[in-house]
Design an enzyme around this catalytic site. Structure first.
Site, short mmCIF file in Angstrom:
data_model
loop_
_atom_site.label_atom_id
_atom_site.label_comp_id
_atom_site.label_asym_id
_atom_site.label_seq_id
_atom_site.Cartn_x
_atom_site.Cartn_y
_atom_site.Cartn_z
N HIS A 48 0.84 -1.20 0.00
CA HIS A 48 0.00 0.00 0.00
C HIS A 48 0.88 1.26 0.00
O HIS A 48 0.59 2.23 -0.71
CB HIS A 48 -0.89 0.04 1.25
CG HIS A 48 -1.81 -1.15 1.40
ND1 HIS A 48 -1.69 -2.05 2.43
CD2 HIS A 48 -2.86 -1.57 0.65
CE1 HIS A 48 -2.65 -2.97 2.33
NE2 HIS A 48 -3.36 -2.71 1.26
N MET A 159 -0.67 -4.56 -8.94
CA MET A 159 -0.78 -5.67 -9.89
C MET A 159 -0.88 -7.02 -9.19
O MET A 159 -1.12 -8.03 -9.84
CB MET A 159 0.41 -5.67 -10.86
CG MET A 159 0.28 -4.66 -11.98
SD MET A 159 -1.22 -4.88 -12.98
CE MET A 159 -0.81 -6.38 -13.88
N LEU A 195 3.34 -9.32 -0.44
CA LEU A 195 2.74 -8.74 0.77
C LEU A 195 1.22 -8.75 0.64
O LEU A 195 0.68 -8.47 -0.42
CB LEU A 195 3.22 -7.30 0.96
CG LEU A 195 4.69 -7.10 1.26
CD1 LEU A 195 4.96 -5.63 1.57
CD2 LEU A 195 5.16 -7.96 2.41
P1 AMP Z 1 -6.30 -4.18 -0.32
O1 AMP Z 1 -6.21 -3.31 0.89
O2 AMP Z 1 -5.69 -5.53 -0.12
O3 AMP Z 1 -7.66 -4.20 -0.92
O4 AMP Z 1 -5.36 -3.51 -1.41
C1 AMP Z 1 -5.46 -2.15 -1.73
C2 AMP Z 1 -4.57 -1.88 -2.90
O5 AMP Z 1 -3.22 -2.24 -2.58
C3 AMP Z 1 -4.95 -2.70 -4.15
O6 AMP Z 1 -4.79 -1.91 -5.31
C4 AMP Z 1 -3.97 -3.83 -4.10
O7 AMP Z 1 -3.70 -4.40 -5.37
C5 AMP Z 1 -2.73 -3.12 -3.57
N1 AMP Z 1 -1.80 -4.09 -2.99
C6 AMP Z 1 -2.07 -5.06 -2.09
N2 AMP Z 1 -0.97 -5.81 -1.86
C7 AMP Z 1 0.01 -5.31 -2.65
C8 AMP Z 1 1.38 -5.65 -2.88
N3 AMP Z 1 1.96 -6.67 -2.25
N4 AMP Z 1 2.08 -4.90 -3.74
C9 AMP Z 1 1.50 -3.86 -4.40
N5 AMP Z 1 0.22 -3.49 -4.23
C10 AMP Z 1 -0.51 -4.20 -3.37
#
Ligand code: AMP
Length: 307
Positions: A48, A159, A195
Protein backbone atom coordinates in the site's frame (compact mmCIF):
# COMPACT_ATOMS: atom_id res chain seq x y z
CA UNK A 1 -16.82 15.62 11.50
CA UNK A 2 -13.04 15.97 11.31
CA UNK A 3 -10.73 14.33 13.78
CA UNK A 4 -6.98 14.22 13.88
CA UNK A 5 -5.05 11.05 14.56
CA UNK A 6 -3.40 10.61 17.96
CA UNK A 7 -0.14 11.37 16.26
CA UNK A 8 -1.70 14.63 15.01
CA UNK A 9 -0.04 13.95 11.73
CA UNK A 10 -2.74 13.15 9.23
CA UNK A 11 -6.20 14.48 8.45
CA UNK A 12 -8.94 11.91 8.78
CA UNK A 13 -12.39 12.32 7.23
CA UNK A 14 -15.06 9.90 8.36
CA UNK A 15 -17.93 11.35 6.38
CA UNK A 16 -18.41 11.89 2.65
CA UNK A 17 -19.42 15.51 3.25
CA UNK A 18 -16.31 16.23 5.26
CA UNK A 19 -14.00 14.76 2.63
CA UNK A 20 -15.78 16.59 -0.20
CA UNK A 21 -15.57 19.87 1.73
CA UNK A 22 -11.84 19.46 2.37
CA UNK A 23 -11.20 18.63 -1.29
CA UNK A 24 -13.37 21.55 -2.42
CA UNK A 25 -11.37 23.95 -0.26
CA UNK A 26 -8.13 22.69 -1.78
CA UNK A 27 -9.57 22.96 -5.30
CA UNK A 28 -10.79 26.51 -4.66
CA UNK A 29 -7.29 27.48 -3.63
CA UNK A 30 -5.81 25.84 -6.72
CA UNK A 31 -8.12 24.96 -9.60
CA UNK A 32 -5.39 22.96 -11.35
CA UNK A 33 -4.78 20.76 -8.30
CA UNK A 34 -4.23 17.10 -9.19
CA UNK A 35 -5.59 14.48 -6.84
CA UNK A 36 -4.13 10.98 -6.66
CA UNK A 37 -6.24 8.30 -4.99
CA UNK A 38 -5.27 5.01 -3.33
CA UNK A 39 -8.27 2.88 -2.32
CA UNK A 40 -7.50 0.16 0.26
CA UNK A 41 -9.13 -2.03 2.87
CA UNK A 42 -6.52 -1.03 5.46
CA UNK A 43 -4.13 -3.07 7.58
CA UNK A 44 -1.53 -1.23 5.55
CA UNK A 45 1.78 -2.69 4.48
CA UNK A 46 4.65 -1.77 2.19
CA UNK A 47 2.55 -2.68 -0.90
CA UNK A 48 0.00 0.00 0.00
CA UNK A 49 2.83 2.39 0.92
CA UNK A 50 4.38 1.95 -2.54
CA UNK A 51 1.07 3.03 -4.15
CA UNK A 52 0.87 6.06 -1.87
CA UNK A 53 4.47 7.09 -2.62
CA UNK A 54 3.86 6.82 -6.36
CA UNK A 55 0.71 8.92 -6.02
CA UNK A 56 2.59 11.52 -4.02
CA UNK A 57 5.27 11.75 -6.72
CA UNK A 58 2.71 12.21 -9.49
CA UNK A 59 0.00 14.42 -7.90
CA UNK A 60 -0.37 17.53 -5.78
CA UNK A 61 -2.33 15.74 -3.09
CA UNK A 62 -2.94 12.11 -2.24
CA UNK A 63 -6.13 10.69 -0.78
CA UNK A 64 -6.03 7.29 0.91
CA UNK A 65 -9.27 5.46 1.60
CA UNK A 66 -9.58 2.68 4.15
CA UNK A 67 -12.84 0.80 3.91
CA UNK A 68 -13.51 -2.90 4.31
CA UNK A 69 -16.28 -3.15 1.75
CA UNK A 70 -18.88 -5.75 2.77
CA UNK A 71 -20.28 -5.86 -0.79
CA UNK A 72 -17.18 -7.60 -2.12
CA UNK A 73 -17.20 -10.44 0.42
CA UNK A 74 -19.35 -13.50 -0.23
CA UNK A 75 -21.18 -15.50 2.44
CA UNK A 76 -18.65 -17.58 4.40
CA UNK A 77 -15.72 -15.38 3.34
CA UNK A 78 -13.45 -13.55 5.78
CA UNK A 79 -15.31 -10.20 6.19
CA UNK A 80 -15.54 -10.58 9.97
CA UNK A 81 -11.97 -11.67 10.48
CA UNK A 82 -10.43 -9.27 7.95
CA UNK A 83 -7.55 -7.63 9.88
CA UNK A 84 -8.10 -4.06 11.08
CA UNK A 85 -5.84 -1.67 13.00
CA UNK A 86 -6.85 1.95 12.63
CA UNK A 87 -4.12 3.51 14.75
CA UNK A 88 -1.35 1.59 13.05
CA UNK A 89 -2.78 2.48 9.62
CA UNK A 90 -2.87 6.17 10.51
CA UNK A 91 0.75 6.12 11.61
CA UNK A 92 1.76 4.50 8.31
CA UNK A 93 -0.40 6.97 6.36
CA UNK A 94 1.27 9.86 8.19
CA UNK A 95 4.73 8.43 7.69
CA UNK A 96 4.21 8.06 3.94
CA UNK A 97 2.57 11.50 3.82
CA UNK A 98 -1.02 10.84 2.72
CA UNK A 99 -2.76 14.23 2.73
CA UNK A 100 -6.29 13.02 3.50
CA UNK A 101 -7.44 9.69 4.86
CA UNK A 102 -11.05 8.77 4.13
CA UNK A 103 -12.31 6.19 6.66
CA UNK A 104 -16.08 5.92 6.32
CA UNK A 105 -18.27 3.52 8.27
CA UNK A 106 -20.40 0.95 6.45
CA UNK A 107 -23.45 3.05 7.42
CA UNK A 108 -21.85 6.13 5.83
CA UNK A 109 -21.13 4.34 2.54
CA UNK A 110 -24.37 2.33 2.45
CA UNK A 111 -27.04 4.19 4.46
CA UNK A 112 -29.60 2.17 2.51
CA UNK A 113 -29.15 -1.06 0.59
CA UNK A 114 -27.84 0.08 -2.81
CA UNK A 115 -30.14 -0.62 -5.73
CA UNK A 116 -27.40 0.10 -8.25
CA UNK A 117 -24.58 -2.32 -9.02
CA UNK A 118 -21.65 -1.69 -11.35
CA UNK A 119 -21.23 -5.05 -13.04
CA UNK A 120 -18.31 -5.61 -15.40
CA UNK A 121 -18.67 -8.70 -17.60
CA UNK A 122 -16.03 -10.49 -19.71
CA UNK A 123 -12.87 -9.93 -17.67
CA UNK A 124 -14.74 -11.10 -14.55
CA UNK A 125 -15.69 -14.51 -15.96
CA UNK A 126 -12.65 -16.46 -14.76
CA UNK A 127 -10.23 -16.50 -11.79
CA UNK A 128 -11.57 -14.62 -8.73
CA UNK A 129 -14.70 -13.68 -10.69
CA UNK A 130 -15.54 -17.39 -10.95
CA UNK A 131 -14.36 -18.52 -7.51
CA UNK A 132 -15.83 -15.51 -5.63
CA UNK A 133 -19.26 -14.91 -7.21
CA UNK A 134 -20.35 -11.29 -6.85
CA UNK A 135 -16.90 -10.15 -5.67
CA UNK A 136 -16.21 -7.87 -8.61
CA UNK A 137 -19.75 -6.44 -8.53
CA UNK A 138 -18.90 -5.27 -5.02
CA UNK A 139 -15.52 -3.96 -6.16
CA UNK A 140 -16.95 -2.15 -9.21
CA UNK A 141 -19.71 -0.59 -7.14
CA UNK A 142 -17.53 0.63 -4.27
CA UNK A 143 -14.74 1.89 -6.53
CA UNK A 144 -17.31 3.82 -8.62
CA UNK A 145 -18.71 5.37 -5.46
CA UNK A 146 -15.23 6.26 -4.21
CA UNK A 147 -14.25 7.72 -7.59
CA UNK A 148 -17.38 9.91 -7.55
CA UNK A 149 -16.67 11.05 -4.00
CA UNK A 150 -12.94 11.76 -4.44
CA UNK A 151 -12.94 12.71 -8.16
CA UNK A 152 -9.26 11.93 -8.58
CA UNK A 153 -7.16 12.58 -11.67
CA UNK A 154 -5.31 9.27 -11.12
CA UNK A 155 -6.00 6.14 -9.10
CA UNK A 156 -3.36 3.62 -8.06
CA UNK A 157 -3.87 -0.15 -7.96
CA UNK A 158 -1.48 -3.03 -7.27
CA UNK A 159 -0.78 -5.67 -9.89
CA UNK A 160 -0.96 -8.31 -7.17
CA UNK A 161 -4.69 -8.00 -7.89
CA UNK A 162 -4.17 -8.13 -11.66
CA UNK A 163 -7.77 -9.08 -12.39
CA UNK A 164 -8.94 -6.10 -10.32
CA UNK A 165 -6.73 -3.83 -12.45
CA UNK A 166 -8.31 -5.31 -15.61
CA UNK A 167 -11.82 -4.88 -14.17
CA UNK A 168 -11.33 -1.27 -13.05
CA UNK A 169 -9.60 -0.30 -16.31
CA UNK A 170 -12.48 -1.83 -18.29
CA UNK A 171 -15.04 -0.02 -16.13
CA UNK A 172 -13.27 3.34 -16.50
CA UNK A 173 -12.94 2.91 -20.28
CA UNK A 174 -16.51 1.67 -20.79
CA UNK A 175 -18.06 4.44 -18.70
CA UNK A 176 -15.67 7.22 -19.82
CA UNK A 177 -14.66 7.99 -16.27
CA UNK A 178 -12.08 10.82 -16.45
CA UNK A 179 -9.53 8.96 -14.34
CA UNK A 180 -6.17 7.46 -15.22
CA UNK A 181 -5.71 4.00 -13.73
CA UNK A 182 -2.08 3.46 -12.73
CA UNK A 183 -1.06 -0.20 -12.21
CA UNK A 184 1.82 -0.61 -9.73
CA UNK A 185 4.21 -3.58 -9.30
CA UNK A 186 3.68 -6.20 -6.60
CA UNK A 187 5.79 -5.63 -3.49
CA UNK A 188 7.24 -8.78 -1.96
CA UNK A 189 9.00 -9.96 1.17
CA UNK A 190 12.70 -10.65 0.69
CA UNK A 191 11.93 -14.37 0.30
CA UNK A 192 9.36 -13.74 -2.47
CA UNK A 193 6.01 -13.87 -0.64
CA UNK A 194 3.74 -11.13 -2.01
CA UNK A 195 2.74 -8.74 0.77
CA UNK A 196 -0.90 -9.10 1.79
CA UNK A 197 -2.94 -8.03 4.80
CA UNK A 198 -4.01 -11.67 5.03
CA UNK A 199 -0.42 -12.98 5.52
CA UNK A 200 -0.81 -12.20 9.22
CA UNK A 201 -3.10 -15.23 9.55
CA UNK A 202 -0.55 -17.75 8.26
CA UNK A 203 0.95 -20.09 10.85
CA UNK A 204 4.76 -20.37 10.63
CA UNK A 205 4.38 -23.65 8.72
CA UNK A 206 1.78 -22.19 6.33
CA UNK A 207 3.94 -19.08 5.85
CA UNK A 208 6.85 -21.27 4.87
CA UNK A 209 4.78 -23.38 2.47
CA UNK A 210 3.15 -20.26 0.95
CA UNK A 211 6.52 -19.56 -0.69
CA UNK A 212 5.45 -22.13 -3.28
CA UNK A 213 3.41 -19.38 -5.01
CA UNK A 214 6.30 -17.09 -5.87
CA UNK A 215 8.62 -20.07 -6.39
CA UNK A 216 6.15 -21.52 -8.92
CA UNK A 217 5.88 -18.18 -10.72
CA UNK A 218 9.67 -17.92 -10.96
CA UNK A 219 9.79 -21.48 -12.26
CA UNK A 220 6.97 -20.72 -14.74
CA UNK A 221 9.00 -17.81 -16.05
CA UNK A 222 11.77 -20.25 -16.95
CA UNK A 223 9.34 -22.77 -18.45
CA UNK A 224 7.78 -20.04 -20.58
CA UNK A 225 11.11 -19.50 -22.27
CA UNK A 226 10.94 -23.04 -23.71
CA UNK A 227 9.71 -22.65 -27.29
CA UNK A 228 8.14 -26.10 -27.60
CA UNK A 229 5.95 -26.05 -24.49
CA UNK A 230 2.18 -25.83 -24.91
CA UNK A 231 -0.17 -23.79 -22.73
CA UNK A 232 -1.63 -27.03 -21.38
CA UNK A 233 1.80 -28.44 -20.49
CA UNK A 234 2.74 -25.22 -18.73
CA UNK A 235 -0.52 -25.28 -16.76
CA UNK A 236 0.05 -28.91 -15.70
CA UNK A 237 3.58 -28.13 -14.53
CA UNK A 238 2.28 -25.19 -12.52
CA UNK A 239 -0.35 -27.37 -10.81
CA UNK A 240 2.26 -30.05 -10.00
CA UNK A 241 4.64 -27.45 -8.60
CA UNK A 242 2.01 -25.99 -6.23
CA UNK A 243 0.87 -29.46 -5.20
CA UNK A 244 4.42 -30.17 -3.99
CA UNK A 245 3.54 -28.05 -0.93
CA UNK A 246 1.44 -30.48 1.14
CA UNK A 247 -0.69 -27.76 2.80
CA UNK A 248 -1.54 -25.99 -0.48
CA UNK A 249 -5.14 -26.32 -1.69
CA UNK A 250 -5.43 -24.91 -5.20
CA UNK A 251 -8.43 -22.66 -5.85
CA UNK A 252 -7.19 -21.87 -9.35
CA UNK A 253 -3.93 -21.91 -11.27
CA UNK A 254 -4.53 -20.68 -14.78
CA UNK A 255 -2.66 -19.37 -17.80
CA UNK A 256 -4.71 -16.72 -19.63
CA UNK A 257 -4.21 -13.80 -21.95
CA UNK A 258 -3.77 -10.48 -20.14
CA UNK A 259 -5.56 -8.10 -19.86
CA UNK A 260 -8.48 -9.75 -21.70
CA UNK A 261 -8.34 -12.78 -19.34
CA UNK A 262 -9.48 -14.98 -22.19
CA UNK A 263 -8.28 -18.56 -22.38
CA UNK A 264 -5.70 -19.46 -25.02
CA UNK A 265 -6.00 -22.77 -26.86
CA UNK A 266 -4.29 -25.38 -24.63
CA UNK A 267 -2.56 -26.99 -27.63
CA UNK A 268 -0.99 -23.70 -28.67
CA UNK A 269 2.80 -23.45 -28.37
CA UNK A 270 3.88 -20.66 -26.04
CA UNK A 271 6.35 -19.40 -28.62
CA UNK A 272 3.47 -18.71 -31.02
CA UNK A 273 1.51 -16.46 -28.67
CA UNK A 274 1.77 -12.79 -29.48
CA UNK A 275 -0.26 -11.39 -26.57
CA UNK A 276 1.02 -11.26 -22.99
CA UNK A 277 0.02 -14.14 -20.73
CA UNK A 278 -0.80 -14.08 -17.05
CA UNK A 279 -0.04 -16.97 -14.75
CA UNK A 280 -2.66 -16.41 -12.03
CA UNK A 281 -2.72 -18.36 -8.77
CA UNK A 282 -5.15 -18.56 -5.86
CA UNK A 283 -4.17 -21.07 -3.21
CA UNK A 284 -5.49 -21.73 0.27
CA UNK A 285 -3.28 -22.51 3.24
CA UNK A 286 -5.59 -23.47 6.07
CA UNK A 287 -8.29 -20.78 6.21
CA UNK A 288 -6.14 -18.21 4.40
CA UNK A 289 -6.52 -17.75 0.66
CA UNK A 290 -3.57 -16.12 -1.10
CA UNK A 291 -3.31 -14.84 -4.68
CA UNK A 292 -0.29 -14.06 -6.81
CA UNK A 293 0.49 -13.71 -10.50
CA UNK A 294 3.11 -13.01 -13.12
CA UNK A 295 2.65 -11.51 -16.58
CA UNK A 296 4.93 -12.36 -19.45
CA UNK A 297 5.04 -12.18 -23.21
CA UNK A 298 6.59 -15.56 -24.05
CA UNK A 299 7.17 -14.75 -27.71
CA UNK A 300 9.06 -11.59 -26.83
CA UNK A 301 10.54 -12.79 -23.54
CA UNK A 302 9.28 -9.68 -21.76
CA UNK A 303 8.31 -9.85 -18.12
CA UNK A 304 6.04 -7.14 -16.79
CA UNK A 305 5.68 -8.32 -13.21
CA UNK A 306 8.59 -9.03 -10.88
CA UNK A 307 8.70 -12.32 -9.06
P1 AMP B 1 -6.30 -4.18 -0.32
O1 AMP B 1 -6.21 -3.31 0.89
O2 AMP B 1 -5.69 -5.53 -0.12
O3 AMP B 1 -7.66 -4.20 -0.92
O4 AMP B 1 -5.36 -3.51 -1.41
C1 AMP B 1 -5.46 -2.15 -1.73
C2 AMP B 1 -4.57 -1.88 -2.90
O5 AMP B 1 -3.22 -2.24 -2.58
C3 AMP B 1 -4.95 -2.70 -4.15
O6 AMP B 1 -4.79 -1.91 -5.31
C4 AMP B 1 -3.97 -3.83 -4.10
O7 AMP B 1 -3.70 -4.40 -5.37
C5 AMP B 1 -2.73 -3.12 -3.57
N1 AMP B 1 -1.80 -4.09 -2.99
C6 AMP B 1 -2.07 -5.06 -2.09
N2 AMP B 1 -0.97 -5.81 -1.86
C7 AMP B 1 0.01 -5.31 -2.65
C8 AMP B 1 1.38 -5.65 -2.88
N3 AMP B 1 1.96 -6.67 -2.25
N4 AMP B 1 2.08 -4.90 -3.74
C9 AMP B 1 1.50 -3.86 -4.40
N5 AMP B 1 0.22 -3.49 -4.23
C10 AMP B 1 -0.51 -4.20 -3.37
Amino acid sequence: MTTTSPADLVTVCRTIDDLKQKLQQLRWANAALTVGFVPTMGYLHEGHASLLRRSKRENDITVLSIFVNPLQFGPGEDLDRYPRDEQRDLLIAAEVGADLVFMPSVQEMYPVKPQTTVLVSGVTERLCGASRPGHFDGVGTVVSKLFNIVQPRRAYFGMKDAQQVAVITTMVNDLNMPIEIVPCPTVREADGLALSSRNKYLSPEERSQALILSATLRQAREWMRKPDLTVQELTSRIHASIASAPMAVIDYAEVLYYPSLEQPDGEQLLSGLEQPLIVALAVKFGATRLIDNMIMNPAKGEISSHV
